[in-house]
Design a protein around this motif. Structure first.
Motif, short mmCIF file in Angstrom:
data_model
loop_
_atom_site.label_atom_id
_atom_site.label_comp_id
_atom_site.label_asym_id
_atom_site.label_seq_id
_atom_site.Cartn_x
_atom_site.Cartn_y
_atom_site.Cartn_z
N ASN A 90 -39.51 46.56 44.67
CA ASN A 90 -40.00 47.29 45.84
C ASN A 90 -39.22 48.58 46.09
O ASN A 90 -39.16 49.09 47.21
N GLY A 91 -38.55 49.09 45.04
CA GLY A 91 -37.79 50.33 45.20
C GLY A 91 -36.47 50.06 45.90
O GLY A 91 -35.95 48.94 45.90
N GLY A 92 -35.91 51.07 46.52
CA GLY A 92 -34.64 50.92 47.20
C GLY A 92 -33.47 51.09 46.25
O GLY A 92 -33.64 51.39 45.07
N SER A 93 -32.27 50.92 46.78
CA SER A 93 -31.05 51.12 45.98
C SER A 93 -30.93 50.03 44.92
O SER A 93 -31.31 48.89 45.14
N TYR A 94 -30.37 50.45 43.80
CA TYR A 94 -30.17 49.55 42.66
C TYR A 94 -28.67 49.40 42.45
O TYR A 94 -27.97 50.36 42.14
N GLY A 95 -28.14 48.21 42.66
CA GLY A 95 -26.71 47.99 42.45
C GLY A 95 -26.11 47.18 43.57
O GLY A 95 -26.80 46.45 44.29
N GLY A 96 -24.78 47.32 43.74
CA GLY A 96 -24.10 46.58 44.79
C GLY A 96 -22.60 46.61 44.61
O GLY A 96 -22.05 47.45 43.87
N GLU A 97 -21.91 45.67 45.27
CA GLU A 97 -20.46 45.65 45.26
C GLU A 97 -19.96 44.21 45.01
O GLU A 97 -20.59 43.24 45.40
N LEU A 98 -18.79 44.16 44.37
CA LEU A 98 -18.02 42.92 44.23
C LEU A 98 -16.65 43.17 44.82
O LEU A 98 -16.00 44.18 44.51
N ARG B 91 -21.07 49.61 41.87
CA ARG B 91 -21.85 50.22 40.78
C ARG B 91 -23.28 50.41 41.26
O ARG B 91 -23.88 49.47 41.78
N VAL B 92 -23.79 51.62 41.10
CA VAL B 92 -25.17 51.95 41.49
C VAL B 92 -25.85 52.62 40.31
O VAL B 92 -25.23 52.93 39.30
N GLU B 93 -27.13 52.84 40.46
CA GLU B 93 -27.92 53.42 39.37
C GLU B 93 -27.38 54.79 38.99
O GLU B 93 -27.03 55.60 39.84
N GLY B 94 -27.30 55.03 37.72
CA GLY B 94 -26.82 56.31 37.19
C GLY B 94 -26.99 56.34 35.69
O GLY B 94 -27.67 55.49 35.10
N GLY C 232 -26.31 55.94 31.73
CA GLY C 232 -25.69 54.88 30.93
C GLY C 232 -25.74 53.54 31.63
O GLY C 232 -26.80 53.06 32.03
N ASP C 233 -24.56 52.95 31.82
CA ASP C 233 -24.51 51.63 32.45
C ASP C 233 -24.31 51.71 33.96
O ASP C 233 -23.91 50.74 34.59
N GLY C 234 -24.59 52.89 34.56
CA GLY C 234 -24.52 53.04 36.02
C GLY C 234 -23.29 53.81 36.46
O GLY C 234 -22.33 54.01 35.70
N ASP C 235 -23.30 54.25 37.72
CA ASP C 235 -22.16 54.99 38.28
C ASP C 235 -21.21 53.99 38.92
O ASP C 235 -21.57 53.25 39.84
N LEU C 236 -19.97 54.02 38.42
CA LEU C 236 -18.96 53.07 38.86
C LEU C 236 -18.01 53.74 39.84
O LEU C 236 -17.58 54.89 39.62
N SER C 237 -17.63 53.01 40.90
CA SER C 237 -16.58 53.44 41.83
C SER C 237 -15.65 52.26 42.05
O SER C 237 -16.11 51.12 42.20
N LEU C 238 -14.33 52.54 42.11
CA LEU C 238 -13.34 51.48 42.27
C LEU C 238 -12.43 51.83 43.44
O LEU C 238 -11.94 52.96 43.55
#
Length: 810
Positions: free
Chosen positions: A66-74, A88-91, A93-99
């Motif tokens: 249904n669309g919307g953001s793709y990803g989440g947090e651990l 990590r959210v959609e981006g 390659g394997d997504g945009d990572l933030s730590l």
């Protein structure tokens, strides 16, 4: 690191969901298609990256429909209670990572603080268990299962071993010891050629003079050192000589202190007289005693009486001993041949199970009658003609149709008549063949079998004739030997025996004794005559010899023979000491005076050790100077000033640089391969014993204590010990127990490496085939493991024992 919270922006069916996770174990319960597997895939995707959209991987992306953001947090918590957030959210390659560490953003490279450098494949191979991975165990044979278990000793060992092989192969493309085309080999050959060119230039520069002066000074130092070294060697040689002769010098000193007076010693002529008289006296006394003692024993008297009573038979046996031996040998040969023939006959029977001893050989006429073939029938041809006539009947006018109809009926009747004739002939032929086979007791075989077994029948008949002939020879030889045996018993050569072969040594002994008895009787007869002569002739001689010995003892003032012998032994000892002293003087020579100059003989060894140390020191110094001399001489050869030399030096420098680069590449590949092997071995050797100990405990839990031990021999074969001490190989276990073993070893490995990789263990309904008892054991094991390792277990089945506060229902 413990996972404490999961935030899903959008992943598959999950949208804007937050979950709190227990730090020890978390049970996630839900029906089929509730999103349990999606939940675990979300954790893997945030940690290691989203799946690519290429090929079948696009089905593992779980993008929201249904669309919307793709990803989440651990959100993880470390041992110091610090919070780490992986976003990590959609981006690309394997997504945009933030730590984030607490609320502060940190470099993404610090993600290894959580993953410890594990890739997604490593994580799935160790920390993730699902129904697919468990079911794959069912398809493994014994060897593959053991290989799979051994690979648990180090994560990714299969891939690392392949990498090590690839590195070795790449290095071989750069250099081989006997290669010709490899880059490093080519550079080495070129470098050697350039060095040879460089050695051809003449020395020309001022530098030559400077190096040459330095070389001359060094040669002077070497000459001085050489003189000192040679002097030390001379002193060392002298001390070595004294050190070697020191034991003999000490012996020399000891002998000099012994009195070596030989004035009262026995002369050689008197000692020879003593020996001669003593020998004659002993000989006479011995002869006298022997003549007096020559009598027969009771046993010898009995043997002599038996011989005189049975002389003819005993002499007959003695004259035929060789014949008896030959007959024994023949009997053995016949018996051995008979045994071999029996064995061969039994072997032929064993190789031909169709054979029966009642079977007889077929005659040539029998075989010709058995070879008669079955007559061929024209039934099929007639039927074919009938069918053709019948078909034509439907397509021709009435007059011709009648004719074709008649043809159809006639050919059909003729075909069946021909078939009956053939069948009757076949029955008659079969009856004839059966009668032939029955007459020869071959009726249980087919015709072909009966013909093929004829050589076997012939061979066994020949063997039977051979056995009968050998048996007759054995009986004949045995009968003759029995006659000789009975005769030997009759004349008392031997006692009663079953086998004449066993008494041949006893017979030989009897005749040897008999020969010696005859010789003794002859000797006794002669002794009777000689005794009277001896007493007549030698009594006076014995008295004379005793008087000679008494005079000899009186000459040297001794009371008896013992004192005389002791005096001579003392003489021999004195002579030996004199000889030793003379030998020592000859061996020591001029060194006696050198020893006499030394006040303390023990100092020789200390002085030798000291001078040895000095020689070694100066020798080391000389070697250093000689190496320096060689270096200076090489420098003299390498000093030039023309353009060719400059160009040559540039070429050598360039070649050296290329060799170093190629060598670095070659060496790095070889070392990397070696290190991979060493580290995998180290990992296996250090962790495997502890891993096996944990696996024993886990396996016992899963099997309700039915299995108590896991062992691995030197050939890397696993064996399991049941509580009743019965030992099983892996392939002997049931499928369910095999899975329990694999699960135990795999969980043991994960818990063993938790000190370096502290990631949660993900279990995706992996035990759906387990019964209720085994499922309860799984939950017991999860509780035990969760004391040190976090476990997230998704399932569609719950047990009552699970605490509700550890169950997340979705």
């Amino acid at each position: 690191m413990k996972l404490i919270k999961v935030k899903i922006y959008g992943f598959g069916k999950w949208v804007n969901q937050d979950f709190d996770i227990k730090s020890d174990y978390q049970i996630i319960f839900g029906n089929n298609e509730a999103g349990k597997t999606t939940f675990l895939n979300f954790i893997k995707s945030i940690l290691f990256g989203f799946a690519s959209g290429r090929g079948t991987n696009k089905f593992e992306q779980y993008k929201p429909r249904n669309g919307g953001s793709y990803g989440g947090e651990l959100i993880f918590q470390d041992s110091d209670n610090n919070s780490w957030t992986v976003k990590r959210v959609e981006g690309k390659g394997d997504g945009d990572l933030s730590l984030f560490r607490e609320d502060q953003k940190v470099p993404n490279s610090l993600l290894t603080k959580i993953t410890s450098g594990f890739s997604k494949a490593d994580f799935e191979a160790t920390h993730v268990m699902n129904d697919e991975s468990i079911r794959s165990i069912y398809d493994l044979d014994e060897q593959k299962l053991e290989t799979e278990i051994l690979a648990l000793g180090a994560a990714g060992s299969k891939e690392w071993l392949q990498t090590a092989d690839d590195l070795e192969s790449d290095s071989a493309e750069i250099y081989k010891p006997r290669g010709t085309k490899q880059p490093l080999t080519t550079s080495i050959k070129r470098y050697q050629e350039l060095q040879r060119e460089k050695a051809q230039f003449d020395d020309q520069q001022v530098q030559y003079s400077k190096i040459n002066n330095k070389l001359m000074e060094l040669k002077k130092e070497l000459a001085t050192s050489e003189t000192k070294y040679n002097n030390l060697l001379e002193n060392q040689k002298a001390l070595n000589n004294l050190h070697e002769k020191l034991p003999r010098y000490r012996e020399y000193l000891a002998l000099k202190q012994i009195s070596l007076d030989t004035a009262s010693l026995i002369s050689q002529s008197d000692w020879d007289d003593y020996l001669e008289n003593k020998g004659q006296l002993n000989a006479l006394n011995t002869s006298k005693r022997r003549q007096a003692d020559a009598t027969l024993t009771d046993q010898e008297e009995a043997m002599l009486e038996n011989y005189r009573s049975n002389q003819a038979d005993i002499d007959l046996i003695a004259n035929n001993k060789n014949k008896i031996q030959e007959k024994i040998f023949d009997t053995r040969q016949f018996t051995d041949s008979l045994r071999k023939s029996d064995f061969k006959s039994d072997q032929v029977r064993a190789e031909n199970p169709l054979y029966d001893d009642r079977m007889e050989l077929l005659t040539r006429d029998d075989i010709q009658q058995l070879n008669v073939t079955t007559p061929k029938s024209n039934f099929n041809l007639g039927i074919l003609v009938s069918i053709i006539a019948l078909v034509i009947t439907f397509f021709v006018p009435n007059p011709i149709r009648i004719v074709t109809g008649i043809v159809f009926v006639v050919t059909l009747i003729w075909s069946f008549y021909q078939k009956k004739i053939v069948n009757d002939s076949l029955a008659e032929l079969d009856e004839s063949k059966h009668k032939i086979l029955s007459n020869k007791n071959l009726d249980k075989l087919t015709v072909e079998q009966a013909k093929s077994i004829q050589p076997v029948i012939s061979q066994i008949k020949s063997l039977k004739l051979e056995q009968a002939e050998l048996d007759s020879k054995v009986n004949q030889s045995t009968g003759e030997l029995d006659k000789w045996k009975n005769l030997m018993v009759k004349v008392h050569i031997v006692d009663s025996v079953e086998n004449v072969e066993d008494v041949i040594p006893e017979v030989e002994s009897y005749f040897n004794k008999l020969t010696r008895l005859k010789e003794k009787i002859d000797l006794m007869e002669r002794s009777k005559i000689e005794t009277s002569e001896f007493l007549k002739n030698h009594t006076s001689s014995i008295s004379k010899i005793n008087q000679n010995l008494a005079n000899l003892f009186s000459k040297y003032s001794v009371e008896n023979e013992n004192e005389f012998v002791d005096l001579h032994e003392h003489q021999k000892q004195q002579a030996d000491n004199i000889n030793k002293l003379n030998n020592d003087v000859e061996y020591l020579g001029n060194d006696i005076s050198n020893f006499e100059k030394i006040t303390n003989l023990d100092s020789i060894e200390l002085d030798l050790q000291s001078i040895n140390n000095q020689v070694n020191t100066i020798q080391s110094e000389r070697n250093v100077k000689l190496n320096e001399q060689g270096s200076l001489e090489n420098q003299l050869k390498q000093v030039f000033d023309d353009s060719a030399y400059t160009k040559l030096v540039e070429d050598i420098t360039q070649c050296e640089s290329e060799m170093i680069d190629e060598y670095d590449e070659w060496l790095s590949g070889n070392l990397a391969s070696k290190w991979i092997h060493e580290m995998l071995n180290l990992a296996s050797e250090n962790r495997y014993p502890r891993m096996i100990e944990k696996a024993k405990s886990y396996f016992s839990i899963l099997t309700n204590g039915n299995y108590v031990d896991i062992n691995m021999n030197k050939q890397n074969h696993l064996s399991l010990t049941r509580k009743d001490k019965t030992i099983f190989d892996v392939h002997e276990l049931s499928k369910g127990t095999t899975v329990q073993l694999y699960v135990s070893l795999r969980l043991a490995f994960v818990t063993e490496i938790s000190d370096i990789v502290d990631l949660p263990i993900l279990i995706d309904d992996a035990f759906v085939d387990f019964d209720s008892s085994r499922s309860q054991n799984v939950f017991k094991l999860i509780k035990e493991i969760s004391s040190d390792n976090q476990v997230i277990f998704v399932t569609a089945n719950l047990t009552e024992e699970l605490p509700e506060d550890h169950v997340l229902r979705i």
